[in-house]
Write a protein that holds these residues in place. Structure first.
Motif, PDB file in Angstrom:
ATOM      1  N   LYS A 818      36.896  63.622  30.623  1.00  0.00           N
ATOM      2  CA  LYS A 818      37.950  62.698  30.181  1.00  0.00           C
ATOM      3  C   LYS A 818      39.322  63.363  30.257  1.00  0.00           C
ATOM      4  CE  LYS A 818      39.221  59.545  26.441  1.00  0.00           C
ATOM      5  NZ  LYS A 818      40.645  59.843  26.535  1.00  0.00           N
ATOM      6  N   THR A 819      39.391  64.633  29.836  1.00  0.00           N
ATOM      7  CA  THR A 819      40.658  65.377  29.901  1.00  0.00           C
ATOM      8  C   THR A 819      41.155  65.477  31.337  1.00  0.00           C
ATOM      9  OG1 THR A 819      39.991  66.673  27.972  1.00  0.00           O
ATOM     10  CG2 THR A 819      41.789  67.554  29.311  1.00  0.00           C
ATOM     11  N   LEU A 820      40.226  65.751  32.261  1.00  0.00           N
ATOM     12  CA  LEU A 820      40.585  65.863  33.678  1.00  0.00           C
ATOM     13  C   LEU A 820      41.143  64.548  34.205  1.00  0.00           C
ATOM     14  CD1 LEU A 820      40.504  67.451  36.372  1.00  0.00           C
ATOM     15  CD2 LEU A 820      38.170  66.610  36.677  1.00  0.00           C
ATOM     16  N   ILE A 821      40.468  63.443  33.867  1.00  0.00           N
ATOM     17  CA  ILE A 821      40.908  62.126  34.345  1.00  0.00           C
ATOM     18  C   ILE A 821      42.265  61.754  33.737  1.00  0.00           C
ATOM     19  CG2 ILE A 821      40.359  59.659  34.290  1.00  0.00           C
ATOM     20  CD1 ILE A 821      37.387  60.537  34.445  1.00  0.00           C
ATOM     21  N   ASP A 822      42.417  62.032  32.442  1.00  0.00           N
ATOM     22  CA  ASP A 822      43.703  61.743  31.784  1.00  0.00           C
ATOM     23  C   ASP A 822      44.837  62.531  32.425  1.00  0.00           C
ATOM     24  OD1 ASP A 822      42.421  60.037  30.095  1.00  0.00           O
ATOM     25  OD2 ASP A 822      42.374  61.401  28.369  1.00  0.00           O
ATOM     26  N   THR A 823      44.557  63.768  32.791  1.00  0.00           N
ATOM     27  CA  THR A 823      45.579  64.614  33.417  1.00  0.00           C
ATOM     28  C   THR A 823      46.006  64.038  34.759  1.00  0.00           C
ATOM     29  OG1 THR A 823      44.594  66.551  32.362  1.00  0.00           O
ATOM     30  CG2 THR A 823      46.133  66.966  34.154  1.00  0.00           C
TER      31      THR A 823
END
Length: 937
Positions: A818-823
């Motif tokens: 999720k962090t990767l996608i948000d970034t």
């Protein structure tokens, strides 16, 4: 023309007669009562209607289904279930003493819920809820019958209580628990469950009440253990269980903020165990405690304090008339300027409170005692909670006669203080004690996969550290007073052991220094690293000067590794070469030499940028010299090819010989499982450098195959250890070495992800609790764009293994995704079309959390609730987060960190949280009234 029964029809009238008809046999119909709910349209036959109502059918109605079942399997589910019920009834009727049969009968009731949900006009959920209640009532009835036949069985009564928890109110449950404890006061397992039940009842919880309950439990079990309680027999494993409960009590007090009481408990039990006068050893436990109380109240130094001599020495001196020498006052005491506790008064009030609370947690975890040299009265203590009375710890003192348990007590104490040890917490209290988010930290492991040491205390805070999820640990090690306490504790412990055990304690101390160096490297504090490095090197040299440690290669190995971490590569090489030169011969048969050479070679390999020219590297020279079984010669820049061939033959012969001893069940000839791990590690690394990665993987595969149980498919639980009995950790350690080598190879070469993923999956099915393997698995999955394989794997592991680690890392993997996608989606690069949609990822993470907190080990795990609360708060869902916080403290009311997290997420609730902590008697070091006074100054 035929009738429906196949009988020819003969009509007296002509066929054109309008009255001619085919007679249909009369079928008796009936309408079951109250069938309109399940059959509102009247389209189901009677047997289907009764099945939907959860009732049995008449035998006549079941006969056609029985005939059809042989032709169409799966249609007649009801008759199959009825036959199983009959079979279970027969088993328990013929053998009512068979506990396993009763338990199977209870578990079988769950099968009734696995079928399709009954359809009803009032809604599926309502009917399913009624069905669940019905099944619970059936289970309860079965257990009542079982207990009538087996009135003394504890497992049946526990199963009954577990079901009763769904129906009864807490007061009724507590009374039932008390009855059970009264009937079986000698059952340690029952006590453990009772303690956890009382500890997790928010409505009746208070720290003093639970602490006294721990004391009552240990007092009772100690009386059973030493024979004082003659009414109940001693059960096997009671002594080990008492130590487990004692450690659980210490962690309970630490988590509740009462650090001083927890430290005092350890101090008292170590003195009570190792410094006991001979004159009281034959007394029962309570008699010994009565003699111990005057020593504890005498004001004499205790373990960890300067000048501690122990209970035995004090007793002898009392017989001679008391101590004569008076300790000189120490002028180097660290004075804390109270005015400096608040560094910035412009910050919000809640933030100032958190800062001061953290500061006092870190500085004031030692019990306060009046200074005898200054004739200081007890009234001088500003915070009475820092004084620990004997009544708080006397009931918890127990006798440990087993040397193994005595050693475990020592290492648990060191681990409690923040010193990395090999000792692992007892499984029964492991997840209750987990409250720290550092299990996912692996900065050094990412950079140096071959040599990263798990020196951190993964899973729980050490004493003096109580940080929120957002703040994280900001202080390395302890303040001056705490570091002196650890130093004094080691000096006393060195007197208790000799030989190898004493050297192991020295190694623990050095590992503690290395852990602080690693923290400095991770946080990139160069100034702190320089100061810490100087102190650590001084300690390492002093330890190596001791006569017992001069030839202890494990200490030389740690000292060399310390130098390497500090960036002093040449100095580290000199230490390694000196140690190898003075170690003499023995080669691959010497366990310590093997371990030293493996670390040295791994560190050298990590300096390589590629495998080109690796055959002539220093690492190959080290491993070749180990196999030659001769005096070590430092590296001169080249390696003779003939020596490589000889070394390969030597390694192959030794490894095969070792593995054959194991497979031939001659395990008494095999001295040490660590030796096998180091030997295989050296051979695999040697093959990797001289032949290639495939040759190295083959070595690990052969070794693992020999250590495995012949047919793992026969094992029902994939989570249990399938290793050879005498080597429970060898297969696990080899799996870590194997996967670390694959990770390193992928770092310096082009290599597919498949082999690493397969190796990790196989290892984790076998060792679902291993944190190092899980970290590697999550890191490997980051390189894959498809999450489906990982999700299927996590789903399989969480269903089969009881460990909580799979849940924690499944959640972590999704959060990283999720962090990767948000970034990517927030990147300021114009219009971005995300290739991985976020849709549903948040809901998936919440679903994982919900399943995890409902699992047996997750319900009372503070770390899991902290992670869940942090995730919801990060989404900005304030109201839901508040609701979750109250759910969390309903299950873990003793965990102070949960309240601290809540204050950070909901600053406006500061006073409410403090009132709640005060009500439950959690330690509040900075009352709001005191904070107001400090702000006014």
């Amino acid at each position: 023309m035929l009738t429906t029964d196949g009988i020819p029809v003969h009509s007296k009238s002509s066929l054109s007669d309008s009255t001619t008809f085919i007679p249909v046999p009369h079928m008796e119909t009936f309408d079951p009562p109250d069938s309109t709910e399940v059959n509102p349209l009247g389209i189901y036959d009677p047997s289907t209607t009764m099945w939907l109502q959860g009732k049995g059918c008449e035998e006549r109605a079941l006969e056609p289904a029985k005939q059809q079942a042989s032709q169409e399997p799966g249609i007649n589910t009801s008759s199959v279930l009825l036959s199983k019920v009959e079979e279970h009834n027969k088993k328990v009727r013929e053998n009512p003493r068979d506990i396993h049969a009763w338990m199977e009968f209870v578990s079988f009731q769950d099968e009734l819920m696995k079928g399709p949900s009954p359809y009803a006009s009032k809604g599926e959920q309502e009917v399913r809820r009624k069905s669940l209640k019905l099944i619970l009532e059936k289970k309860l009835a079965i257990l009542e019958r079982a207990i009538e036949s087996n009135p003394g069985n504890v497992d049946l009564k526990l199963a009954r209580l577990k079901i009763c928890a769904e129906f009864w109110e807490p007061p009724a449950l507590i009374k039932e628990w008390q009855k059970l404890i009264f009937l079986h006061p000698n059952s340690p397992d029952l006590w453990k469950k009772y303690l956890l039940f009382c500890q997790s009842q928010f409505s009746t919880f208070s720290v003093s009440k639970i602490n006294s309950l721990y004391g009552k439990c240990l007092t009772t079990l100690a009386a059973v253990h030493d024979g004082s309680m003659v009414s109940h027999p001693l059960l096997p494993g009671t002594e080990e269980a008492m130590l487990a409960i004692f450690l659980q009590q210490c962690h309970f007090l630490r988590q509740a903020g009462h650090s001083e009481k927890a430290v005092s408990l350890f101090q008292a039990l170590i003195d009570f165990t190792f410094f006991k006068p001979d004159s009281v050893k034959d007394l029962p436990t309570r008699g010994q405690v009565e003699f111990f109380e005057p020593f504890w109240d005498s004001g004499e130094p205790r373990i960890g304090e300067k000048g501690a001599k122990g209970w035995n020495a004090w007793m002898h001196q009392q017989e001679k008339g008391g101590w004569v020498a008076v300790t000189e006052p120490d002028d180097d005491d660290e004075e804390i300027d109270e005015d400096q506790e608040i560094k910035n008064k412009t910050l919000p009030k809640w933030q100032i409170w958190l800062d001061v609370e953290y500061s006092r947690e870190a500085r004031q975890w030692l019990p306060w005692r009046p200074d005898k040299t200054k004739k200081q009265p007890e009234e001088d203590c500003e915070d009475p909670e820092r004084q620990v009375l004997f009544d708080d710890l006397g009931p918890s003192l127990i006798q440990l006669s087993s040397p193994d348990l005595q050693r475990r007590l020592v290492y648990s104490f060191l681990q409690f203080l923040g010193v990395p040890c090999t000792s692992r917490l007892f499984p029964s209290s492991l997840y209750i004690a987990m409250d720290e988010n550092n299990i996912f930290d692996s900065v050094l492991s990412d950079e140096k996969p071959l040599t990263s040491m798990d020196l951190q205390l993964f899973g729980f805070n050490s004493i003096g550290h109580m940080d929120t999820m957002q703040r994280r640990r900001h202080h390395i090690g302890h303040y001056k007073e705490g570091e002196e306490f650890i130093q004094n504790a080691f000096q006393v412990l060195f007197m208790l052991f000799s030989g190898k055990e004493k050297s192991n304690l020295s190694a623990c101390w050095l590992q503690y220094e290395i852990s602080k160096i690693i923290q400095c490297l991770q946080t990139k504090r160069k100034k702190k690293l320089k100061v810490q490095g100087r102190k650590s090197k001084k300690l390492a040299k002093n330890l190596l000067k001791a006569p017992d440690n001069r030839n202890h290669l494990s200490l030389w190995k740690l000292y060399a590794y310390l130098e390497w971490l500090l960036g002093n590569i040449d100095d580290a090489r000199k230490v390694f070469d000196t140690a190898l030169s003075t170690a003499g011969t023995g080669g691959v048969k010497n366990p310590q030499l093997c371990s030293l050479s493996l670390l040295y070679a791994q560190l050298e390999v990590e300096l390589l940028e590629s495998l080109e020219g690796a055959v002539m590297s220093r690492a190959v020279h080290i491993l070749t010299k180990l196999a030659e079984n001769g005096p070590y010669v430092p590296y001169s820049g080249q390696v003779v090819s003939v020596n490589i061939l000889k070394a390969r033959k030597t390694y192959d012969h030794e490894v095969q010989d070792y593995l054959n001893k194991i497979s031939a069940a001659n395990q008494n000839q095999v001295s040490d499982s660590n030796q096998l791990v180091n030997l295989v590690g050296c051979y695999a690394l040697f093959q990797y450098l001289t032949v290639g990665i495939d040759a190295a993987v083959l070595i690990y595969a052969q070794a693992s195959e020999k250590l495995e149980v012949p047919d793992p498919k026969n094992c029902e639980n994939p989570g249990e250890n399938l290793a050879v009995p005498n080597f429970p950790a060898a297969l696990e350690d080899l799996s870590v070495l194997h996967t670390n080598l694959l990770r390193f190879h992928m770092k310096i070469s082009v290599y597919p992800l498949g082999p690493l993923r397969e190796a990790l999956a196989a290892a984790l099915k076998r060792h679902p609790h291993n944190l190092a393997l899980w970290r590697s698995f999550v890191l490997a999955q980051r390189k894959s764009h498809s999450a489906s394989k990982a999700r299927r794997f996590f789903d399989g592991i969480t269903r089969s293994a009881l460990s909580l680690e799979p849940w924690l890392f499944a959640i972590r993997a999704e959060q990283m995704r999720k962090t990767l996608i948000d970034t990517v989606q927030r990147a300021d690069v114009g219009e971005v079309h995300a290739t991985i949609p976020e849709t549903g990822l948040t809901n998936r993470i919440i679903a994982l959390f919900e399943h995890a907190v409902q699992s047996e080990n997750g319900t009372h795990c503070p770390l899991l609730w902290r992670m869940y609360l942090h995730f919801l708060a990060s989404l900005g869902k304030t109201e839901k987060s508040k609701g979750l916080f109250y759910r969390a403290i309903q299950n873990c009311p003793w965990a102070k960190v949960l309240y601290m997290d809540a204050i950070e997420y909901f600053p406006d609730q500061l006073q409410e949280a403090l009132d709640l902590m005060t009500e439950k008697e959690l330690r509040v070091r900075v009352p709001m009234e005191e904070l107001d006074l400090l702000l006014e100054v």
